[in-house]
Motif scaffolding. Structure first.
Motif, PDB file in Angstrom:
ATOM      1  N   GLY A  79       0.785  -1.239   0.000  1.00  0.00           N
ATOM      2  CA  GLY A  79       0.000   0.000   0.000  1.00  0.00           C
ATOM      3  C   GLY A  79       0.809   1.277   0.000  1.00  0.00           C
ATOM      4  O   GLY A  79       0.256   2.356  -0.187  1.00  0.00           O
ATOM      5  N   SER A  80       2.135   1.182   0.199  1.00  0.00           N
ATOM      6  CA  SER A  80       2.953   2.399   0.194  1.00  0.00           C
ATOM      7  C   SER A  80       3.305   2.797  -1.241  1.00  0.00           C
ATOM      8  O   SER A  80       3.422   1.945  -2.129  1.00  0.00           O
ATOM      9  N   MET A  81       3.451   4.087  -1.449  1.00  0.00           N
ATOM     10  CA  MET A  81       3.853   4.592  -2.758  1.00  0.00           C
ATOM     11  C   MET A  81       5.376   4.574  -2.842  1.00  0.00           C
ATOM     12  O   MET A  81       6.063   4.907  -1.890  1.00  0.00           O
ATOM     13  N   ILE A  82       5.893   4.184  -4.010  1.00  0.00           N
ATOM     14  CA  ILE A  82       7.327   4.056  -4.240  1.00  0.00           C
ATOM     15  C   ILE A  82       7.702   4.918  -5.447  1.00  0.00           C
ATOM     16  O   ILE A  82       7.005   4.886  -6.459  1.00  0.00           O
ATOM     17  N   ALA A  83       8.790   5.657  -5.346  1.00  0.00           N
ATOM     18  CA  ALA A  83       9.333   6.416  -6.479  1.00  0.00           C
ATOM     19  C   ALA A  83      10.843   6.229  -6.494  1.00  0.00           C
ATOM     20  O   ALA A  83      11.486   6.226  -5.443  1.00  0.00           O
ATOM     21  N   TYR A  84      11.402   6.044  -7.671  1.00  0.00           N
ATOM     22  CA  TYR A  84      12.842   5.860  -7.796  1.00  0.00           C
ATOM     23  C   TYR A  84      13.286   6.202  -9.212  1.00  0.00           C
ATOM     24  O   TYR A  84      12.464   6.422 -10.104  1.00  0.00           O
ATOM     25  N   THR A  85      14.601   6.227  -9.409  1.00  0.00           N
ATOM     26  CA  THR A  85      15.176   6.470 -10.731  1.00  0.00           C
ATOM     27  C   THR A  85      15.676   5.163 -11.324  1.00  0.00           C
ATOM     28  O   THR A  85      16.020   4.224 -10.592  1.00  0.00           O
ATOM     29  N   THR A  86      15.727   5.122 -12.658  1.00  0.00           N
ATOM     30  CA  THR A  86      16.291   3.968 -13.351  1.00  0.00           C
ATOM     31  C   THR A  86      16.706   4.380 -14.758  1.00  0.00           C
ATOM     32  O   THR A  86      15.985   5.135 -15.416  1.00  0.00           O
ATOM     33  N   PRO A  87      17.853   3.916 -15.232  1.00  0.00           N
ATOM     34  CA  PRO A  87      18.238   4.207 -16.610  1.00  0.00           C
ATOM     35  C   PRO A  87      17.526   3.251 -17.570  1.00  0.00           C
ATOM     36  O   PRO A  87      17.111   2.157 -17.182  1.00  0.00           O
ATOM     37  N   ILE A  88      17.400   3.686 -18.815  1.00  0.00           N
ATOM     38  CA  ILE A  88      16.784   2.865 -19.856  1.00  0.00           C
ATOM     39  C   ILE A  88      17.859   2.603 -20.916  1.00  0.00           C
ATOM     40  O   ILE A  88      17.936   3.300 -21.927  1.00  0.00           O
ATOM     41  N   PRO A  89      18.727   1.603 -20.696  1.00  0.00           N
ATOM     42  CA  PRO A  89      19.845   1.372 -21.615  1.00  0.00           C
ATOM     43  C   PRO A  89      19.479   0.558 -22.860  1.00  0.00           C
ATOM     44  O   PRO A  89      20.284   0.451 -23.783  1.00  0.00           O
ATOM     45  N   SER A  90      18.268  -0.032 -22.874  1.00  0.00           N
ATOM     46  CA  SER A  90      17.868  -0.880 -23.990  1.00  0.00           C
ATOM     47  C   SER A  90      16.339  -0.913 -24.065  1.00  0.00           C
ATOM     48  O   SER A  90      15.654  -0.297 -23.248  1.00  0.00           O
ATOM     49  N   TYR A  91      15.825  -1.650 -25.034  1.00  0.00           N
ATOM     50  CA  TYR A  91      14.369  -1.810 -25.131  1.00  0.00           C
ATOM     51  C   TYR A  91      13.848  -2.871 -24.172  1.00  0.00           C
ATOM     52  O   TYR A  91      12.657  -3.149 -24.121  1.00  0.00           O
ATOM     53  N   ASN A  92      14.736  -3.453 -23.377  1.00  0.00           N
ATOM     54  CA  ASN A  92      14.358  -4.436 -22.371  1.00  0.00           C
ATOM     55  C   ASN A  92      15.042  -4.083 -21.045  1.00  0.00           C
ATOM     56  O   ASN A  92      15.833  -4.865 -20.524  1.00  0.00           O
ATOM     57  N   PRO A  93      14.717  -2.899 -20.486  1.00  0.00           N
ATOM     58  CA  PRO A  93      15.409  -2.467 -19.263  1.00  0.00           C
ATOM     59  C   PRO A  93      14.939  -3.264 -18.051  1.00  0.00           C
ATOM     60  O   PRO A  93      13.842  -3.800 -18.024  1.00  0.00           O
ATOM     61  N   SER A  94      15.786  -3.288 -17.037  1.00  0.00           N
ATOM     62  CA  SER A  94      15.436  -4.022 -15.817  1.00  0.00           C
ATOM     63  C   SER A  94      14.357  -3.294 -15.020  1.00  0.00           C
ATOM     64  O   SER A  94      13.603  -3.925 -14.291  1.00  0.00           O
ATOM     65  N   MET A  95      14.304  -1.973 -15.111  1.00  0.00           N
ATOM     66  CA  MET A  95      13.382  -1.121 -14.349  1.00  0.00           C
ATOM     67  C   MET A  95      13.628  -1.226 -12.853  1.00  0.00           C
ATOM     68  O   MET A  95      12.799  -0.840 -12.050  1.00  0.00           O
ATOM     69  N   GLU A  96      14.784  -1.736 -12.459  1.00  0.00           N
ATOM     70  CA  GLU A  96      15.178  -1.782 -11.052  1.00  0.00           C
ATOM     71  C   GLU A  96      15.688  -0.407 -10.629  1.00  0.00           C
ATOM     72  O   GLU A  96      16.238   0.333 -11.448  1.00  0.00           O
ATOM     73  N   PRO A  97      15.529  -0.050  -9.358  1.00  0.00           N
ATOM     74  CA  PRO A  97      16.064   1.232  -8.887  1.00  0.00           C
ATOM     75  C   PRO A  97      17.574   1.312  -9.108  1.00  0.00           C
ATOM     76  O   PRO A  97      18.308   0.369  -8.793  1.00  0.00           O
ATOM     77  N   GLU A  98      17.996   2.422  -9.700  1.00  0.00           N
ATOM     78  CA  GLU A  98      19.410   2.618  -9.985  1.00  0.00           C
ATOM     79  C   GLU A  98      19.644   4.111 -10.216  1.00  0.00           C
ATOM     80  O   GLU A  98      18.743   4.815 -10.688  1.00  0.00           O
TER      81      GLU A  98
END
Length: 147
Positions: free
Chosen positions: A100-119
């Motif tokens: 139920g908590s809201m999460i915000a983070y950054t992530t790079p998009i190095p490809s068309y299949n990014p991990s979308m993990e916080p980075e």
């Protein structure tokens, strides 16, 4: 000098969004925390808006990206400082965690299949947060200072 140039580039990118969207109807939006932004542009295809205020004195830009979304969905806003297109973009992501908590983070998009993990991304980001209100998710963040 490089810091000022990168801030100017970022402001130009944000300002250019005004010219690709219809009249600004988003300036009157009442943010839940009372935040006020000096500029905004409505992004009709995404049913979203980008709000920002630039601070040349410390080379930062405060932004709020808001988009219509369900409580179980997610939103992301990205900027590609080195080119056009998705690959190479630097993204801010928000969603509602299963607890139920809201999460915000950054992530790079190095490809068309990014991990979308916080980075970390190539643009300095601070004070990132998110809220869900009135069927919209909103990401708040400060970009910069750029060096």
């Amino acid at each position: 000098m490089a810091e000022t140039s990168r801030l100017i580039l970022l402001i130009c990118i944000l300002t250019s969004l005004v010219f690709i969207s219809p009249a600004q109807t988003c300036l009157d939006y009442p943010f839940p925390g009372g935040e006020v932004f000096h500029s905004c542009t409505h992004l009709p295809v995404l049913d979203a808006s980008l709000h920002w205020t630039s601070f040349p004195s410390n080379s930062t830009v405060q932004i709020a990206y808001r988009a219509a979304q369900t409580p179980t969905g997610w939103i992301a806003w990205a900027i590609n400082p080195m080119g056009t297109g998705m690959v190479g973009s630097q993204a801010l992501v928000a969603f509602c965690h299963s607890n139920g908590s809201m999460i915000a983070y950054t992530t790079p998009i190095p490809s068309y299949n990014p991990s979308m993990e916080p980075e970390e991304i190539s643009i300095p980001v601070s004070d990132i947060s998110t809220v869900y209100v009135n069927n919209e998710m909103i990401i708040f963040a400060v970009l910069g200072p750029l060096d």
